[in-house]
Design an enzyme around this catalytic site. Structure first.
Site, PDB file in Angstrom:
ATOM      1  CD  GLU A 138      -6.065   0.743   8.577  1.00  0.00           C
ATOM      2  OE1 GLU A 138      -6.050   1.140   7.396  1.00  0.00           O
ATOM      3  OE2 GLU A 138      -7.069   0.212   9.092  1.00  0.00           O
ATOM      4  CG  HIS A 141     -17.155   4.981   6.707  1.00  0.00           C
ATOM      5  ND1 HIS A 141     -18.354   5.476   6.257  1.00  0.00           N
ATOM      6  CD2 HIS A 141     -16.209   5.827   6.268  1.00  0.00           C
ATOM      7  CE1 HIS A 141     -18.119   6.581   5.560  1.00  0.00           C
ATOM      8  NE2 HIS A 141     -16.824   6.819   5.559  1.00  0.00           N
ATOM      9  NE  ARG A 168      -9.435   7.095   9.933  1.00  0.00           N
ATOM     10  CZ  ARG A 168      -9.702   7.035   8.629  1.00  0.00           C
ATOM     11  NH1 ARG A 168      -8.767   7.301   7.744  1.00  0.00           N
ATOM     12  NH2 ARG A 168     -10.894   6.687   8.208  1.00  0.00           N
ATOM     13  CE1 TYR A 213     -11.365  -2.091  -3.520  1.00  0.00           C
ATOM     14  CE2 TYR A 213      -9.388  -2.631  -2.273  1.00  0.00           C
ATOM     15  CZ  TYR A 213     -10.320  -2.959  -3.239  1.00  0.00           C
ATOM     16  OH  TYR A 213     -10.205  -4.128  -3.923  1.00  0.00           O
ATOM     17  N   GLY A 251       0.845  -1.207   0.000  1.00  0.00           N
ATOM     18  CA  GLY A 251       0.000   0.000   0.000  1.00  0.00           C
ATOM     19  C   GLY A 251       0.871   1.243   0.000  1.00  0.00           C
ATOM     20  CG  HIS A 289     -13.559   2.851   7.479  1.00  0.00           C
ATOM     21  ND1 HIS A 289     -13.519   2.424   6.174  1.00  0.00           N
ATOM     22  CD2 HIS A 289     -13.091   4.122   7.473  1.00  0.00           C
ATOM     23  CE1 HIS A 289     -13.051   3.406   5.417  1.00  0.00           C
ATOM     24  NE2 HIS A 289     -12.766   4.439   6.179  1.00  0.00           N
ATOM     25  CD  GLN A 292     -15.445   5.771  -1.801  1.00  0.00           C
ATOM     26  OE1 GLN A 292     -16.094   6.599  -1.186  1.00  0.00           O
ATOM     27  NE2 GLN A 292     -15.979   4.665  -2.269  1.00  0.00           N
ATOM     28  N   GLY A 293     -11.994   9.466  -0.295  1.00  0.00           N
ATOM     29  CA  GLY A 293     -11.972  10.873   0.094  1.00  0.00           C
ATOM     30  C   GLY A 293     -10.668  11.557  -0.262  1.00  0.00           C
ATOM     31  CD  GLU A 305     -12.978  13.494   3.905  1.00  0.00           C
ATOM     32  OE1 GLU A 305     -13.185  12.781   2.908  1.00  0.00           O
ATOM     33  OE2 GLU A 305     -12.105  13.225   4.750  1.00  0.00           O
ATOM     34  NE  ARG A 352     -14.867   8.621   8.704  1.00  0.00           N
ATOM     35  CZ  ARG A 352     -13.852   8.308   7.974  1.00  0.00           C
ATOM     36  NH1 ARG A 352     -13.011   7.395   8.409  1.00  0.00           N
ATOM     37  NH2 ARG A 352     -13.657   8.875   6.821  1.00  0.00           N
TER      38      ARG A 352
HETATM   39  C1  LIG Z   1     -12.832   1.910   1.590  1.00  0.00           C
HETATM   40  C2  LIG Z   1     -11.776   2.723   2.287  1.00  0.00           C
HETATM   41  C3  LIG Z   1     -11.737   4.101   2.120  1.00  0.00           C
HETATM   42  C4  LIG Z   1     -10.752   4.857   2.764  1.00  0.00           C
HETATM   43  N1  LIG Z   1     -10.697   6.195   2.533  1.00  0.00           N
HETATM   44  C5  LIG Z   1      -9.686   6.930   3.088  1.00  0.00           C
HETATM   45  C6  LIG Z   1      -9.528   8.307   2.779  1.00  0.00           C
HETATM   46  O1  LIG Z   1     -10.267   8.878   1.991  1.00  0.00           O
HETATM   47  N2  LIG Z   1      -8.494   8.968   3.369  1.00  0.00           N
HETATM   48  C7  LIG Z   1      -7.627   8.374   4.241  1.00  0.00           C
HETATM   49  O2  LIG Z   1      -6.710   9.036   4.753  1.00  0.00           O
HETATM   50  N3  LIG Z   1      -7.754   7.066   4.517  1.00  0.00           N
HETATM   51  C8  LIG Z   1      -8.740   6.323   3.960  1.00  0.00           C
HETATM   52  N4  LIG Z   1      -8.852   4.997   4.250  1.00  0.00           N
HETATM   53  C9  LIG Z   1      -7.830   4.367   5.096  1.00  0.00           C
HETATM   54  C10 LIG Z   1      -6.535   4.233   4.303  1.00  0.00           C
HETATM   55  O3  LIG Z   1      -6.838   3.802   2.998  1.00  0.00           O
HETATM   56  C11 LIG Z   1      -5.584   3.244   4.944  1.00  0.00           C
HETATM   57  O4  LIG Z   1      -5.446   3.495   6.307  1.00  0.00           O
HETATM   58  C12 LIG Z   1      -4.205   3.329   4.290  1.00  0.00           C
HETATM   59  O5  LIG Z   1      -4.338   3.174   2.911  1.00  0.00           O
HETATM   60  C13 LIG Z   1      -3.295   2.271   4.868  1.00  0.00           C
HETATM   61  O6  LIG Z   1      -2.142   2.194   4.072  1.00  0.00           O
HETATM   62  P1  LIG Z   1      -1.051   1.119   4.438  1.00  0.00           P
HETATM   63  O7  LIG Z   1       0.060   1.301   3.483  1.00  0.00           O
HETATM   64  O8  LIG Z   1      -0.750   1.193   5.881  1.00  0.00           O
HETATM   65  O9  LIG Z   1      -1.790  -0.292   4.240  1.00  0.00           O
HETATM   66  P2  LIG Z   1      -2.611  -0.902   2.990  1.00  0.00           P
HETATM   67  O10 LIG Z   1      -2.807   0.075   1.917  1.00  0.00           O
HETATM   68  O11 LIG Z   1      -3.822  -1.546   3.543  1.00  0.00           O
HETATM   69  O12 LIG Z   1      -1.635  -2.027   2.490  1.00  0.00           O
HETATM   70  C14 LIG Z   1      -1.408  -3.182   3.242  1.00  0.00           C
HETATM   71  C15 LIG Z   1      -0.696  -4.178   2.368  1.00  0.00           C
HETATM   72  O13 LIG Z   1      -0.173  -5.260   3.132  1.00  0.00           O
HETATM   73  C16 LIG Z   1      -0.427  -6.486   2.460  1.00  0.00           C
HETATM   74  N5  LIG Z   1      -0.378  -7.546   3.464  1.00  0.00           N
HETATM   75  C17 LIG Z   1      -1.127  -7.679   4.583  1.00  0.00           C
HETATM   76  N6  LIG Z   1      -0.729  -8.771   5.272  1.00  0.00           N
HETATM   77  C18 LIG Z   1       0.292  -9.328   4.576  1.00  0.00           C
HETATM   78  C19 LIG Z   1       1.112 -10.472   4.761  1.00  0.00           C
HETATM   79  N7  LIG Z   1       0.959 -11.274   5.820  1.00  0.00           N
HETATM   80  N8  LIG Z   1       2.062 -10.762   3.849  1.00  0.00           N
HETATM   81  C20 LIG Z   1       2.218  -9.978   2.743  1.00  0.00           C
HETATM   82  N9  LIG Z   1       1.469  -8.876   2.514  1.00  0.00           N
HETATM   83  C21 LIG Z   1       0.525  -8.560   3.422  1.00  0.00           C
HETATM   84  C22 LIG Z   1      -1.764  -6.253   1.800  1.00  0.00           C
HETATM   85  O14 LIG Z   1      -1.983  -7.185   0.779  1.00  0.00           O
HETATM   86  C23 LIG Z   1      -1.572  -4.824   1.306  1.00  0.00           C
HETATM   87  O15 LIG Z   1      -0.836  -4.827   0.113  1.00  0.00           O
HETATM   88  C24 LIG Z   1      -9.813   4.218   3.607  1.00  0.00           C
HETATM   89  C25 LIG Z   1      -9.860   2.840   3.768  1.00  0.00           C
HETATM   90  C26 LIG Z   1     -10.827   2.092   3.123  1.00  0.00           C
HETATM   91  C27 LIG Z   1     -10.845   0.601   3.299  1.00  0.00           C
END
Ligand SMILES: Cc1cc2nc3c(=O)[nH]c(=O)nc-3n(C[C@H](O)[C@H](O)[C@H](O)COP(=O)(O)OP(=O)(O)OC[C@H]3O[C@@H](n4cnc5c(N)ncnc54)[C@H](O)[C@@H]3O)c2cc1C
Length: 525
Positions: free
Chosen positions: A365, A232, A376, A47, A16, A341, A49-50, A116, A280
């Site tokens: 996250e 959410h 949050r 995913y 991510g 969420h 959106q905002g 927001e 929220r």
């Molecule tokens: C529908 C939705 C809408 C959202 N809208 C917003 C918004 O508008 N603004 C905002 O600030 N936040 C938003 N959020 C929250 C935000 O998207 C996330 O908190 C953020 O993207 C997290 O990023 P990350 O890099 O920490 O993890 P992620 O983007 O979740 O990436 C985690 C990665 O780890 C991988 N993974 C997990 N476990 C393992 C494992 N054991 N081995 C190998 N790979 C693994 C997954 O496959 C994924 O690739 C939203 C979340 C959702 C679900």
């Protein structure tokens, strides 16, 4: 069971925003291997959106963004962490644009800023209503320019390689071949995202099973504030059960949508003077209580009073997705329900992503930096991921481990047998998700939490046995993670005998000064 050894300087688990941003910033310092569970783009990031909250408007200020964040966080934000995030964010947004992220522009080609819930100013940078997809796509394509970044898709990390309080890599399952790989690294980063899948209803994709939390907890890291799970208030209700529910972004309420019950009554006026723009947790609790009181499956979110062309222009993704379910949001209200969420708690880190174990970083996250407190503020999570993965990249050389020999590592036990009955894992997974939803959900009670706790202790014992004795499979890894996360959320919620932010307990409805502190959990030896 086949095993293969691989060496890399940086092992990143996840793909991510946190992972990709970190990879792009460290790839000039050494070789990078990214392991990701499914396809590269299967991440919460994709995913979103905002958008991303950042102070980019002359009417806005760092003090205001900090104040909004801390107010929403209900007394538990770590102010220094919030100030770091708020101040360092705007420059990093420009870095994203430098890599090619195309944020929506308004008048005079300035960035268009959304408002927001919980934000007192317009400060949400976005790319239409598919911001996450734009970021994910752009960073993945930027990574293709660097030959020293490799990505292994369909690889699940399931155990950290540790010795003497340090982490030296991870074991992972190649899901397509069943092969186990051992990755040895100077730095291991958990960028595994959230754990929404621990609940029956969630906006999170199937990969969000809290694996990073389980990996860190089992290796001996402290896990903090897991009771604060954000629901959410508005995900699309559909008659058939979906593994991941489609989110109707906060921005829709920001642009004037109203919430009504099944009789058309605008119920938010009975809950908060800010109405639909309340934070929220308040809106989610209001929806939850209306659903329970009226016995309906959903409430309605209505934006159809706005100009139809305007709706289609600003929410193209939501418009199209709802239309797939025969709902025209320009003409009729959208049936919505709350869903799990965002995980505010996580693996304890300092302001550079460093965990309790040398060589192990956690960002995004999965991590606890203290910026969210008990709740949050919308659009602060992508910002947190961006800021702290950058900070981690900046100091990483000083913290890496150079003196470990992979020869001293003992391979995993080969004497495992295949468990034919995958129904075992599937059944227990369903029970965990249902128990979390019913007993450890939006509104909590002590006796329900205790009931859940008794079950989770039993499941954890059974699952640990299954994990030690059977061939490693995706189902077993995820089940172990879900049971661990369920246990940690429930235990943290039981410890907090008050209602604060996202932890609302009917038996302790007041906020209490004696609980103005974080909940730390560590695995007992
Ligand atoms: C529908 C939705 C809408 C959202 N809208 C917003 C918004 O508008 N603004 C905002 O600030 N936040 C938003 N959020 C929250 C935000 O998207 C996330 O908190 C953020 O993207 C997290 O990023 P990350 O890099 O920490 O993890 P992620 O983007 O979740 O990436 C985690 C990665 O780890 C991988 N993974 C997990 N476990 C393992 C494992 N054991 N081995 C190998 N790979 C693994 C997954 O496959 C994924 O690739 C939203 C979340 C959702 C679900």
């Amino acid at each position: 069971m086949e095993t293969r050894r691989i060496k890399t300087d940086f092992l990143i688990i996840g793909s991510g925003l946190s992972a990709l941003n970190f990879a792009l910033r460290v790839c000039n310092k050494g070789s990078v291997l990214i392991l990701t569970k499914k396809e590269k783009t299967d991440a919460n990031t994709n995913y979103a959106q905002g958008g991303i909250a950042a102070v980019l408007n002359k009417d806005d200020s760092f003090a205001s963004h900090t104040e909004d964040t801390c107010k929403t966080g209900a007394g538990l934000c770590v102010k220094e962490a919030v100030e770091i995030m708020v101040k360092e964010g705007p420059t990093l947004i420009k870095d994203l644009m430098g890599w090619g992220v195309d944020f929506t522009k308004g008048k005079n080609s300035n960035l268009e800023l959304w408002k927001e819930g919980g934000h007192s100013r317009r400060r949400i940078v976005h790319s239409g209503d598919f911001t996450g997809r734009e970021i994910e796509k752009t960073l993945i394509s930027a990574i293709k320019n660097y030959s020293n970044i490799r990505i292994f898709e369909h690889h699940i990390a399931f155990e950290l390689i540790s010795s003497n309080g340090a982490i030296h890599g991870a074991l992972a399952l190649d899901v397509s071949t069943g092969e186990i790989i051992q990755v040895f690294s100077k730095i291991t980063m958990l960028a595994t995202g959230g754990a929404g899948q621990v609940y029956q209803h969630t906006s999170n994709p199937s990969v969000a099973t809290g694996d990073g939390i389980a990996l860190a907890y089992n290796a001996g890291c402290r896990i903090v504030d897991m009771e604060f799970f954000q629901f959410h208030p508005t995900t699309l209700w559909t008659p058939e059960h979906m593994e991941k529910q489609f989110l109707i972004s906060e921005a829709v309420r920001g642009e004037g949508a109203i919430l009504t019950d099944c009789d058309g009554y605008r119920f938010m006026k009975d809950f908060d003077e800010r109405m639909e723009l309340a934070p929220r947790d308040i809106v989610a609790r209001a929806c939850d209580s209306i659903l329970k009181e009226k016995g309906c499956d959903y409430v309605f979110l209505n934006i159809s009073h706005k100009d139809s062309a305007y709706i289609k222009k600003i929410f193209p993704n939501i418009y199209k997705e709802c239309l797939k379910h025969s709902i025209d949001i320009t003409k009729e209200p959208i049936p919505v329900v709350p869903a799990a969420h965002y995980m505010c708690g996580g693996v304890y880190t300092d302001f550079y992503g460093r965990t309790d174990l040398r060589g192990l970083l956690a960002v995004g996250e999965v991590a606890f930096t203290g910026v969210h407190g008990a709740n949050r503020l919308a659009s602060n999570s992508l910002l947190e991921a961006l800021v702290f993965s950058t900070r981690a990249a900046n100091i990483v050389k000083e913290w890496q481990i150079n003196n470990y020999s992979d020869k001293s590592f003992k391979s995993p036990d080969e004497k495992r047998s295949r468990i034919e009955e995958s129904v075992l894992a599937i059944h227990t997974k369903k029970e965990i998700k249902q128990t979390m939803w019913d007993y450890v959900g939006i509104v909590r009670r002590d006796y329900l939490l205790n009931r859940a706790m008794r079950r989770f202790k039993l499941y954890l014992g059974e699952i640990e046995e299954l994990y030690r004795n059977s061939y490693i499979s995706k189902d077993i890894i995820e089940l172990r993670s879900l049971a661990t996360v369920a246990y940690l959320i429930t235990k943290s919620a039981l410890n907090r005998k008050e209602s604060r932010g996202l932890n609302y307990n009917k038996d302790h409805p007041e906020k209490k000064d004696e609980f103005k502190k974080h909940t730390f959990l560590k695995k007992e030896e």
